[in-house]
Enzyme design. Structure first.
Site, mmCIF file in Angstrom:
data_model
loop_
_atom_site.group_PDB
_atom_site.id
_atom_site.type_symbol
_atom_site.label_atom_id
_atom_site.label_comp_id
_atom_site.label_asym_id
_atom_site.label_seq_id
_atom_site.Cartn_x
_atom_site.Cartn_y
_atom_site.Cartn_z
ATOM 1 N N HIS A 166 0.857 -1.191 0.000
ATOM 2 C CA HIS A 166 0.000 0.000 0.000
ATOM 3 C C HIS A 166 0.891 1.239 0.000
ATOM 4 C CE1 HIS A 166 -3.809 -2.020 1.876
ATOM 5 N NE2 HIS A 166 -3.274 -2.748 0.922
ATOM 6 N N CYS A 205 -6.167 1.757 5.873
ATOM 7 C CA CYS A 205 -6.781 0.513 6.339
ATOM 8 C C CYS A 205 -6.175 0.150 7.695
ATOM 9 C CB CYS A 205 -6.539 -0.604 5.321
ATOM 10 S SG CYS A 205 -4.814 -1.139 5.222
ATOM 11 N N GLU A 246 0.949 3.842 1.836
ATOM 12 C CA GLU A 246 1.425 4.236 3.169
ATOM 13 C C GLU A 246 2.607 3.389 3.608
ATOM 14 O OE1 GLU A 246 -1.731 3.506 2.149
ATOM 15 O OE2 GLU A 246 -3.130 4.036 3.740
ATOM 16 N N CYS A 281 -2.340 -0.460 7.571
ATOM 17 C CA CYS A 281 -1.563 0.772 7.448
ATOM 18 C C CYS A 281 -1.642 1.604 8.727
ATOM 19 C CB CYS A 281 -2.031 1.573 6.245
ATOM 20 S SG CYS A 281 -1.621 0.754 4.673
#
Length: 151
Positions: A53, A83, A55, A86
């Site tokens: 992801h 999410c 992040e 993260c």
């Protein structure tokens, strides 16, 4: 202090992710000096890695730059509510401030879903600023998914 310029940089990363066929999420990590030290967009498909992801990739790069597993005083700007995975990484990295754009009622882990920072076992809770550049972030996501559905 929240900077729209930093969110614009995250949006640029999100647009690049969309061009690669990834879900358009972008992130930048900002040092206490105000300088962007890491930037990334989603790369889960490209890297065949469900943890890639925006992040996570940005935090990894910022930690490498800082030569530390912790980023005190740093801010993370991301175009979509993180999410749970993260959010846990943000806590572990001791990010001081989280600024995000669009809410994610389906998969969010901050204001929705798991609400990681509200959990009693959460070791660090960043200062949170939501809806920063939300209109642009939402439009990017909506357009991406509409194109994939053929609408």
């Amino acid at each position: 202090m929240v900077s729209m310029g930093h969110m614009q940089a995250a949006l640029t990363e999100a647009r690049a992710a969309a061009e690669r066929g990834e879900v358009p999420v972008g992130a930048v990590v900002v040092a206490p000096s105000g300088v962007i030290v890491a930037r990334a967009g989603n790369r889960t498909r490209e890297l065949n890695d469900p943890t890639a992801h925006a992040e996570i990739l940005a935090i990894r790069a910022a930690c490498a730059d800082a030569r530390s597993e912790r980023l005190p005083g740093h801010a993370l700007y991301v175009t979509l509510e993180p999410c749970a995975m993260c959010a846990a990484a943000i806590s572990a990295a001791r990010i001081e401030r989280l600024c995000y754009g669009a809410d994610d009622p389906k998969s969010g882990g901050v204001a929705h879903g798991a609400r990681v920072f509200s959990h009693p076992q959460c070791h660090h809770r960043p200062e949170i600023h939501d809806a920063i550049g939300a209109t642009q972030a939402e439009a990017l996501l909506t357009g991406f998914f509409a194109a994939r559905r053929g609408s």
